[in-house]
Design a protein around this motif. Sequence first.
Motif, PDB file in Angstrom:
ATOM      1  N   ARG A 127       0.823  -1.223   0.037  1.00  0.00           N
ATOM      2  CA  ARG A 127       0.041   0.115  -0.089  1.00  0.00           C
ATOM      3  C   ARG A 127       0.666   1.294   0.025  1.00  0.00           C
ATOM      4  NH1 ARG A 127      -4.053   1.716   4.840  1.00  0.00           N
ATOM      5  NH2 ARG A 127      -4.704   3.748   4.037  1.00  0.00           N
ATOM      6  N   TYR A 128       1.828   1.362   0.711  1.00  0.00           N
ATOM      7  CA  TYR A 128       2.619   2.391   0.808  1.00  0.00           C
ATOM      8  C   TYR A 128       4.064   2.420   0.013  1.00  0.00           C
ATOM      9  CZ  TYR A 128      -0.052   3.121   4.991  1.00  0.00           C
ATOM     10  OH  TYR A 128      -1.130   2.878   6.110  1.00  0.00           O
ATOM     11  N   SER A 129       4.545   3.479  -0.439  1.00  0.00           N
ATOM     12  CA  SER A 129       5.642   3.585  -1.478  1.00  0.00           C
ATOM     13  C   SER A 129       6.928   4.187  -0.899  1.00  0.00           C
ATOM     14  CB  SER A 129       5.151   4.083  -2.830  1.00  0.00           C
ATOM     15  OG  SER A 129       6.234   4.443  -3.554  1.00  0.00           O
ATOM     16  N   ILE A 130       7.970   3.507  -1.252  1.00  0.00           N
ATOM     17  CA  ILE A 130       9.131   4.255  -0.640  1.00  0.00           C
ATOM     18  C   ILE A 130       9.580   5.534  -2.023  1.00  0.00           C
ATOM     19  CG2 ILE A 130      11.579   3.706  -0.576  1.00  0.00           C
ATOM     20  CD1 ILE A 130      11.184   1.046   0.341  1.00  0.00           C
ATOM     21  N   VAL A 131       9.359   5.131  -3.043  1.00  0.00           N
ATOM     22  CA  VAL A 131       9.672   5.970  -3.941  1.00  0.00           C
ATOM     23  C   VAL A 131       8.676   7.099  -4.206  1.00  0.00           C
ATOM     24  CG1 VAL A 131       9.602   6.361  -6.615  1.00  0.00           C
ATOM     25  CG2 VAL A 131      10.722   4.148  -5.300  1.00  0.00           C
ATOM     26  N   LYS A 132       7.610   7.108  -3.995  1.00  0.00           N
ATOM     27  CA  LYS A 132       6.579   7.984  -3.903  1.00  0.00           C
ATOM     28  C   LYS A 132       5.715   8.158  -2.446  1.00  0.00           C
ATOM     29  CE  LYS A 132       5.613   7.790  -8.634  1.00  0.00           C
ATOM     30  NZ  LYS A 132       4.623   7.656  -9.844  1.00  0.00           N
ATOM     31  N   PRO A 133       6.557   8.569  -1.343  1.00  0.00           N
ATOM     32  CA  PRO A 133       5.957   8.462  -0.130  1.00  0.00           C
ATOM     33  C   PRO A 133       4.699   9.545   0.112  1.00  0.00           C
ATOM     34  CG  PRO A 133       7.914   9.799  -0.079  1.00  0.00           C
ATOM     35  CD  PRO A 133       7.857   9.072  -1.462  1.00  0.00           C
ATOM     36  N   GLY A 134       3.656   8.905   0.245  1.00  0.00           N
ATOM     37  CA  GLY A 134       2.481  10.114   0.864  1.00  0.00           C
ATOM     38  C   GLY A 134       2.720  10.694   2.206  1.00  0.00           C
ATOM     39  N   PRO A 135       1.666  11.324   2.712  1.00  0.00           N
ATOM     40  CA  PRO A 135       1.892  11.945   4.022  1.00  0.00           C
ATOM     41  C   PRO A 135       2.157  11.050   5.105  1.00  0.00           C
ATOM     42  CG  PRO A 135       0.131  12.925   2.910  1.00  0.00           C
ATOM     43  CD  PRO A 135       0.473  11.617   2.040  1.00  0.00           C
ATOM     44  N   TYR A 136       1.608   9.966   5.433  1.00  0.00           N
ATOM     45  CA  TYR A 136       1.642   8.973   6.260  1.00  0.00           C
ATOM     46  C   TYR A 136       3.312   8.435   6.410  1.00  0.00           C
ATOM     47  CZ  TYR A 136       1.917   4.441   8.712  1.00  0.00           C
ATOM     48  OH  TYR A 136       2.364   3.637   9.785  1.00  0.00           O
ATOM     49  N   VAL A 137       3.755   7.808   5.249  1.00  0.00           N
ATOM     50  CA  VAL A 137       5.028   7.560   5.262  1.00  0.00           C
ATOM     51  C   VAL A 137       5.982   8.743   5.347  1.00  0.00           C
ATOM     52  CG1 VAL A 137       6.937   6.679   3.509  1.00  0.00           C
ATOM     53  CG2 VAL A 137       4.557   5.942   3.602  1.00  0.00           C
ATOM     54  N   GLN A 138       5.628   9.919   4.988  1.00  0.00           N
ATOM     55  CA  GLN A 138       6.602  11.105   5.467  1.00  0.00           C
ATOM     56  C   GLN A 138       6.682  11.288   6.816  1.00  0.00           C
ATOM     57  OE1 GLN A 138       5.038  14.365   3.149  1.00  0.00           O
ATOM     58  NE2 GLN A 138       6.240  13.588   1.215  1.00  0.00           N
ATOM     59  N   ARG A 139       5.282  11.291   7.533  1.00  0.00           N
ATOM     60  CA  ARG A 139       5.490  11.524   8.899  1.00  0.00           C
ATOM     61  C   ARG A 139       6.244  10.441   9.593  1.00  0.00           C
ATOM     62  NH1 ARG A 139       0.079  12.820   7.574  1.00  0.00           N
ATOM     63  NH2 ARG A 139      -0.507  10.720   8.607  1.00  0.00           N
ATOM     64  N   ARG A 140       5.761   9.376   9.216  1.00  0.00           N
ATOM     65  CA  ARG A 140       6.566   8.140   9.944  1.00  0.00           C
ATOM     66  C   ARG A 140       8.200   8.123   9.878  1.00  0.00           C
ATOM     67  NH1 ARG A 140       5.997   5.603  13.778  1.00  0.00           N
ATOM     68  NH2 ARG A 140       6.919   3.714  12.809  1.00  0.00           N
ATOM     69  N   THR A 141       8.389   8.576   8.388  1.00  0.00           N
ATOM     70  CA  THR A 141      10.055   8.695   8.388  1.00  0.00           C
ATOM     71  C   THR A 141      10.470   9.663   9.560  1.00  0.00           C
ATOM     72  OG1 THR A 141       9.684   8.226   6.113  1.00  0.00           O
ATOM     73  CG2 THR A 141      11.736   9.252   6.602  1.00  0.00           C
ATOM     74  N   ASN A 142      10.047  10.776   9.494  1.00  0.00           N
ATOM     75  CA  ASN A 142      10.630  11.763  10.390  1.00  0.00           C
ATOM     76  C   ASN A 142      10.728  11.117  11.820  1.00  0.00           C
ATOM     77  OD1 ASN A 142      10.847  13.593   8.309  1.00  0.00           O
ATOM     78  ND2 ASN A 142       8.905  14.492   8.673  1.00  0.00           N
ATOM     79  N   ALA A 143       9.328  10.452  12.261  1.00  0.00           N
ATOM     80  CA  ALA A 143       9.257   9.913  13.606  1.00  0.00           C
ATOM     81  C   ALA A 143      10.495   9.024  13.827  1.00  0.00           C
ATOM     82  CB  ALA A 143       8.121   9.598  13.759  1.00  0.00           C
ATOM     83  N   ILE A 144      10.506   8.086  12.898  1.00  0.00           N
ATOM     84  CA  ILE A 144      11.595   7.139  13.078  1.00  0.00           C
ATOM     85  C   ILE A 144      13.056   7.680  13.103  1.00  0.00           C
ATOM     86  CG2 ILE A 144      12.864   5.121  11.846  1.00  0.00           C
ATOM     87  CD1 ILE A 144       9.994   4.582  10.693  1.00  0.00           C
ATOM     88  N   GLN A 145      13.120   8.497  12.433  1.00  0.00           N
ATOM     89  CA  GLN A 145      14.664   9.192  12.412  1.00  0.00           C
ATOM     90  C   GLN A 145      14.874   9.838  13.791  1.00  0.00           C
ATOM     91  OE1 GLN A 145      14.338  11.641   8.212  1.00  0.00           O
ATOM     92  NE2 GLN A 145      16.799  11.490   8.885  1.00  0.00           N
ATOM     93  N   ARG A 146      13.753  10.476  14.415  1.00  0.00           N
ATOM     94  CA  ARG A 146      13.945  10.971  15.848  1.00  0.00           C
ATOM     95  C   ARG A 146      14.210   9.895  16.957  1.00  0.00           C
ATOM     96  NH1 ARG A 146       9.437  14.015  14.281  1.00  0.00           N
ATOM     97  NH2 ARG A 146       8.177  12.689  15.412  1.00  0.00           N
ATOM     98  N   GLN A 147      13.443   8.783  16.742  1.00  0.00           N
ATOM     99  CA  GLN A 147      13.687   7.724  17.517  1.00  0.00           C
ATOM    100  C   GLN A 147      14.882   6.921  17.224  1.00  0.00           C
ATOM    101  OE1 GLN A 147      11.731   6.891  19.989  1.00  0.00           O
ATOM    102  NE2 GLN A 147      10.277   8.543  19.524  1.00  0.00           N
ATOM    103  N   MET A 148      15.551   6.993  16.202  1.00  0.00           N
ATOM    104  CA  MET A 148      16.832   6.458  15.877  1.00  0.00           C
ATOM    105  C   MET A 148      17.875   7.181  16.783  1.00  0.00           C
ATOM    106  SD  MET A 148      16.698   5.982  11.712  1.00  0.00           S
ATOM    107  CE  MET A 148      18.437   5.529  11.266  1.00  0.00           C
ATOM    108  N   ARG A 149      17.699   8.631  16.618  1.00  0.00           N
ATOM    109  CA  ARG A 149      18.526   9.410  17.575  1.00  0.00           C
ATOM    110  C   ARG A 149      18.374   9.063  18.844  1.00  0.00           C
ATOM    111  NH1 ARG A 149      17.342  13.027  13.333  1.00  0.00           N
ATOM    112  NH2 ARG A 149      15.642  13.976  14.719  1.00  0.00           N
ATOM    113  N   ASN A 150      17.295   8.835  19.336  1.00  0.00           N
ATOM    114  CA  ASN A 150      16.919   8.599  20.860  1.00  0.00           C
ATOM    115  C   ASN A 150      17.467   7.272  21.468  1.00  0.00           C
ATOM    116  OD1 ASN A 150      15.444  11.037  20.794  1.00  0.00           O
ATOM    117  ND2 ASN A 150      13.624  10.092  20.698  1.00  0.00           N
TER     118      ASN A 150
END
Length: 252
Positions: free
Chosen positions: A218-241
């Motif tokens: 359902r979700y695309s790496i190449v064409k990320p929608g709003p959900y994937v973009q939000r999740r990407t940002n959240a995951i990056q924060r958690q990676m640093r944490n």
Amino acid sequence: MKAAGPAAAAPTSAAAPPPRRARRWLRWLIALPFLFVLASALQVAVLRFVDPPFSAFMLIRQGQAWGGGDFGFRLAYDWRDLDEISPNLPVAVVASEDQRFAEHFGFDLRAIEKARKNNERGRRVRGGSTVSQQTAKNLFLWAGRSWVRKGLEAWYTLLIETMWSKRRIIEVYVNVAEFGDGVYGAQAAARTYYRKDAARLAPAEAARMVAVLPNPKRYSIVKPGPYVQRRTNAIQRQMRNIGGSGYLKQIE
């Protein structure tokens, strides 16, 4: 002299023993659980050292394609050892999916209880599944919510947690996870979507790959929608944490 009457019928014996074929089937039925335990334990023991050439999910997906008449369908899968994969990817997996991965024995009881409470309140259903459970499911089983599958998942999770190191578990997971329709593992996904090797994945690229894991069809790496973009940002924060690539020292 009075003639003797007919001889008294001989007393019937206890229930006749079951036919030979029935006894043979009965022995097999009794032996099956023990055979499964031995076979599954051997299967997991071998895969501690041998890299899996395919997973159950891959076989099912290929079968679906052929069953639908798509005989040209080909899976993308190319195993890479963990040392050949950017540490950003396993860190992103743990940050997103299972932050207590280094501590639990395969089941995160806190996450399970939290998921149960969320579900009781009518919120979005969450399973509390660990990386170990997902590895067991992806490698050996099939998708679904039946009690039989959940029971098998629990059994295989216990086996891999007993026989494998945490490092081996995360290594297998990032190699068999589906990142797109028919695209399995870090190397195949990195080459398909970023035109680079998995060893060169940047933090944002790894986070976006993990962001689609709930539903890679359902979700695309190449064409990320709003959900994937939000999740990407959240995951990056958690990676640093959790300490970035330094986190991997906890599972070595």
